[in-house]
Design an enzyme around this catalytic site. Structure first.
Site, PDB file in Angstrom:
ATOM      1  N   ALA A  66       1.103  -1.124   0.085  1.00 28.16           N
ATOM      2  CA  ALA A  66       0.003   0.072  -0.103  1.00 28.16           C
ATOM      3  C   ALA A  66       0.848   1.270  -0.063  1.00 28.16           C
ATOM      4  O   ALA A  66       2.102   1.004   0.437  1.00 28.16           O
ATOM      5  CB  ALA A  66      -0.974  -0.005   1.194  1.00 28.16           C
ATOM      6  N   GLY A 111       0.726  -4.995   0.803  1.00 29.80           N
ATOM      7  CA  GLY A 111      -0.180  -5.230   0.222  1.00 29.80           C
ATOM      8  C   GLY A 111      -0.001  -5.706  -1.298  1.00 29.80           C
ATOM      9  O   GLY A 111      -1.131  -6.173  -1.698  1.00 29.80           O
ATOM     10  N   GLU A 114      -0.181  -9.294  -0.747  1.00 32.64           N
ATOM     11  CA  GLU A 114      -1.600  -9.562  -0.280  1.00 32.64           C
ATOM     12  C   GLU A 114      -2.476  -9.489  -1.623  1.00 32.64           C
ATOM     13  O   GLU A 114      -3.338 -10.433  -1.931  1.00 32.64           O
ATOM     14  CB  GLU A 114      -2.305  -8.447   0.689  1.00 32.64           C
ATOM     15  CG  GLU A 114      -1.266  -8.764   1.884  1.00 32.64           C
ATOM     16  CD  GLU A 114      -2.046  -7.931   2.945  1.00 32.64           C
ATOM     17  OE1 GLU A 114      -1.677  -6.617   2.735  1.00 32.64           O
ATOM     18  OE2 GLU A 114      -2.654  -7.990   3.973  1.00 32.64           O
ATOM     19  N   GLU A 134       4.681  -5.121   7.252  1.00 30.15           N
ATOM     20  CA  GLU A 134       4.009  -3.982   8.086  1.00 30.15           C
ATOM     21  C   GLU A 134       4.457  -4.145   9.462  1.00 30.15           C
ATOM     22  O   GLU A 134       4.404  -2.828  10.012  1.00 30.15           O
ATOM     23  CB  GLU A 134       2.423  -4.599   8.054  1.00 30.15           C
ATOM     24  CG  GLU A 134       1.732  -4.380   6.780  1.00 30.15           C
ATOM     25  CD  GLU A 134       1.876  -5.590   5.765  1.00 30.15           C
ATOM     26  OE1 GLU A 134       2.922  -6.380   5.616  1.00 30.15           O
ATOM     27  OE2 GLU A 134       1.086  -5.725   4.896  1.00 30.15           O
TER      28      GLU A 134
HETATM   29  C1  HXC Z   1       5.016   4.569  -0.958  1.00 32.22           C
HETATM   30  C2  HXC Z   1       7.011   3.764  -2.034  1.00 32.22           C
HETATM   31  C3  HXC Z   1       6.625   2.302  -1.377  1.00 32.22           C
HETATM   32  C4  HXC Z   1       5.367   2.206  -0.972  1.00 32.22           C
HETATM   33  C5  HXC Z   1       8.595   2.275  -2.345  1.00 32.22           C
HETATM   34  N1  HXC Z   1       8.328   3.538  -2.457  1.00 32.22           N
HETATM   35  N2  HXC Z   1       7.522   1.525  -1.677  1.00 32.22           N
HETATM   36  N3  HXC Z   1       6.030   4.596  -1.775  1.00 32.22           N
HETATM   37  N4  HXC Z   1       4.606   3.343  -0.591  1.00 32.22           N
HETATM   38  N5  HXC Z   1       4.933   0.991  -0.634  1.00 32.22           N
HETATM   39  C6  HXC Z   1       8.678   4.487  -3.297  1.00 32.22           C
HETATM   40  C7  HXC Z   1       9.886   5.089  -2.564  1.00 32.22           C
HETATM   41  O1  HXC Z   1       9.687   5.997  -1.478  1.00 32.22           O
HETATM   42  C8  HXC Z   1      10.654   5.797  -3.505  1.00 32.22           C
HETATM   43  O2  HXC Z   1      10.277   7.138  -3.853  1.00 32.22           O
HETATM   44  C9  HXC Z   1      10.641   4.695  -4.645  1.00 32.22           C
HETATM   45  O3  HXC Z   1       9.416   4.069  -4.344  1.00 32.22           O
HETATM   46  C10 HXC Z   1      11.881   4.029  -4.869  1.00 32.22           C
HETATM   47  O4  HXC Z   1      12.040   3.089  -3.666  1.00 32.22           O
HETATM   48  P1  HXC Z   1      13.390   3.097  -3.022  1.00 32.22           P
HETATM   49  O5  HXC Z   1      12.962   2.659  -1.575  1.00 32.22           O
HETATM   50  O6  HXC Z   1      14.149   4.352  -3.214  1.00 32.22           O
HETATM   51  O7  HXC Z   1      13.894   1.741  -3.775  1.00 32.22           O
HETATM   52  P2  HXC Z   1      14.857   0.565  -3.053  1.00 32.22           P
HETATM   53  O8  HXC Z   1      15.837   1.104  -2.359  1.00 32.22           O
HETATM   54  O9  HXC Z   1      15.336  -0.148  -4.089  1.00 32.22           O
HETATM   55  O10 HXC Z   1      13.999  -0.183  -2.218  1.00 32.22           O
HETATM   56  C11 HXC Z   1      12.876  -0.851  -2.624  1.00 32.22           C
HETATM   57  C12 HXC Z   1      12.101  -1.410  -1.468  1.00 32.22           C
HETATM   58  C13 HXC Z   1      11.673  -0.251  -0.561  1.00 32.22           C
HETATM   59  C14 HXC Z   1      12.816  -2.452  -0.695  1.00 32.22           C
HETATM   60  C15 HXC Z   1      10.932  -1.926  -1.905  1.00 32.22           C
HETATM   61  O11 HXC Z   1      10.991   0.855  -1.357  1.00 32.22           O
HETATM   62  C16 HXC Z   1      10.595  -0.608   0.721  1.00 32.22           C
HETATM   63  O12 HXC Z   1      11.044  -1.202   1.500  1.00 32.22           O
HETATM   64  N6  HXC Z   1       9.308  -0.157   0.376  1.00 32.22           N
HETATM   65  C17 HXC Z   1       8.163  -0.282   1.169  1.00 32.22           C
HETATM   66  C18 HXC Z   1       7.960  -1.716   1.539  1.00 32.22           C
HETATM   67  C19 HXC Z   1       6.820  -1.882   2.529  1.00 32.22           C
HETATM   68  O13 HXC Z   1       6.961  -1.471   3.601  1.00 32.22           O
HETATM   69  N7  HXC Z   1       5.566  -2.255   2.059  1.00 32.22           N
HETATM   70  C20 HXC Z   1       4.397  -2.260   2.882  1.00 32.22           C
HETATM   71  C21 HXC Z   1       3.611  -1.152   2.850  1.00 32.22           C
HETATM   72  S1  HXC Z   1       2.238  -1.215   4.307  1.00 32.22           S
HETATM   73  P3  HXC Z   1      11.067   8.375  -3.666  1.00 32.22           P
HETATM   74  O14 HXC Z   1       9.928   9.599  -4.189  1.00 32.22           O
HETATM   75  O15 HXC Z   1      11.671   8.539  -2.275  1.00 32.22           O
HETATM   76  O16 HXC Z   1      12.147   8.427  -4.869  1.00 32.22           O
HETATM   77  C22 HXC Z   1       1.047  -2.237   3.475  1.00 32.22           C
HETATM   78  C23 HXC Z   1       0.001  -2.407   4.190  1.00 32.22           C
HETATM   79  C24 HXC Z   1      -1.478  -3.107   3.477  1.00 32.22           C
HETATM   80  O17 HXC Z   1       1.345  -2.476   2.452  1.00 32.22           O
HETATM   81  C25 HXC Z   1      -2.563  -2.932   4.194  1.00 32.22           C
HETATM   82  C26 HXC Z   1      -3.196  -1.706   4.208  1.00 32.22           C
HETATM   83  C27 HXC Z   1      -4.644  -1.664   4.636  1.00 32.22           C
END
Ligand code: HXC
Length: 260
Positions: A66, A111, A114, A134
């Site tokens: 998400a 997400g 999921e 998460e």
């Molecule tokens: C918003 C995201 C994002 C996310 C990546 N980006 N994941 N933006 N939401 N989930 C954005 C980063 O902010 C960044 O933007 C760009 O994408 C590139 O990501 P980087 O982090 O610079 O790349 P990298 O170093 O290669 O790392 C990739 C990654 C990391 C490992 C996937 O981005 C990451 O850990 N993302 C979050 C993963 C996560 O925690 N997902 C779960 C979310 S909670 P900028 O603008 O900085 O360049 C969820 C809950 C679901 O899903 C249920 C809800 C009800």
């Protein structure tokens, strides 16, 4: 259809949905979720496809979860509503009357995992990474991860994934049975298309009822699940396609199913 962050194409009765926000690792923001809702509604109504592939644009990510930035500042009630809405979308995918193949081309996190779990198959690039991070954000999975992962892998492995928040390799996912096939990145979409092509030759209503029997039957007692199975088996004999399937077998030729 006016889709902004999702692309859709159809060829030989196989649809391909591509989540196209590569600048944000295809994270599920409001626009992507709206596009998916509109598209899935249309696909369900039109019944033009017999199988569908779902993937993410670019080489890095399937869907990295998400959109974390959009979650900032939500009230508890808004967060709950976000989960309810997202769960409904995942359920819609699970309930589609045709099979959906997740082609996991890169990160499938939170997400994103999921979303893939709501599909019928997960094929993955051997470079893909997956997990439920998460808990590293102070959250829990909210789009069905605690439920579908424990049903797919069993509770012990679901705890291992969701409590640790760790990222796992594609190989690990394959060994645990999450992914049914691993491919070189360049081979992933051809492999997904090949599988979808096979599915597109199968009897559409029979596939819909297999999905119903597995998805709805396995949450009931075995006796209830068996009842559902025999009821649906009986319904296949209402279809023209079962006549064609049996006739084609006798005539030693491939069946030509019409979907009714
Ligand atoms: C918003 C995201 C994002 C996310 C990546 N980006 N994941 N933006 N939401 N989930 C954005 C980063 O902010 C960044 O933007 C760009 O994408 C590139 O990501 P980087 O982090 O610079 O790349 P990298 O170093 O290669 O790392 C990739 C990654 C990391 C490992 C996937 O981005 C990451 O850990 N993302 C979050 C993963 C996560 O925690 N997902 C779960 C979310 S909670 P900028 O603008 O900085 O360049 C969820 C809950 C679901 O899903 C249920 C809800 C009800």
């Amino acid at each position: 259809m006016d889709l902004k962050s999702v692309r859709y194409s159809v060829e030989n009765k196989v649809g391909t949905i591509t989540i196209a926000r590569p600048e944000a690792m295809n994270a599920l923001n409001k626009q992507v979720l709206t596009d998916l809702r509109v598209l899935l509604h249309e696909l369900d109504q039109k019944r033009e496809v017999r199988a569908c592939i779902l993937t993410g644009e670019g080489e890095k990510a399937f869907v990295a979860g998400a959109d974390i930035k959009e979650m900032e500042g939500l009230s508890p009630a808004q967060a709950r509503e976000m989960a309810v809405q997202g769960q409904a979308l995942m359920q819609k995918i699970e309930d589609l009357p045709f099979p959906v193949i997740a082609a996991v081309n890169g990160f499938a996190l939170g997400g994103g995992l999921e979303l893939a779990l709501a599909c019928d198959f997960m094929l993955a690039s051997n470079k893909a990474k997956w997990g439920l991070p998460e808990v590293t954000l102070g959250l829990i999975p909210g789009y069905g991860g605690t439920q579908r992962l424990s049903r797919n892998l069993g509770r012990a492995l679901a705890r291992r994934v969701a409590l640790s928040g760790e990222m796992f390799s594609a190989q690990q996912g394959y060994e645990w049975g999450l992914f049914t096939q691993l491919c070189e990145p360049a081979d992933l979409m051809p492999a997904a298309r090949k599988l979808a092509g096979v599915l597109a030759t199968r009897a559409p209503m029979a596939m819909a009822w297999v999905k119903e029997a597995i998805n709805h039957g396995s949450d009931r007692t075995q006796a209830e699940g068996l009842k559902l199975e025999s009821d649906l088996f009986g319904r296949t004999f209402e279809t023209k396609d079962h006549l064609e399937g049996i006739k084609a077998f006798v005539e030693k030729r491939p069946a030509d199913f019409q979907g009714h």
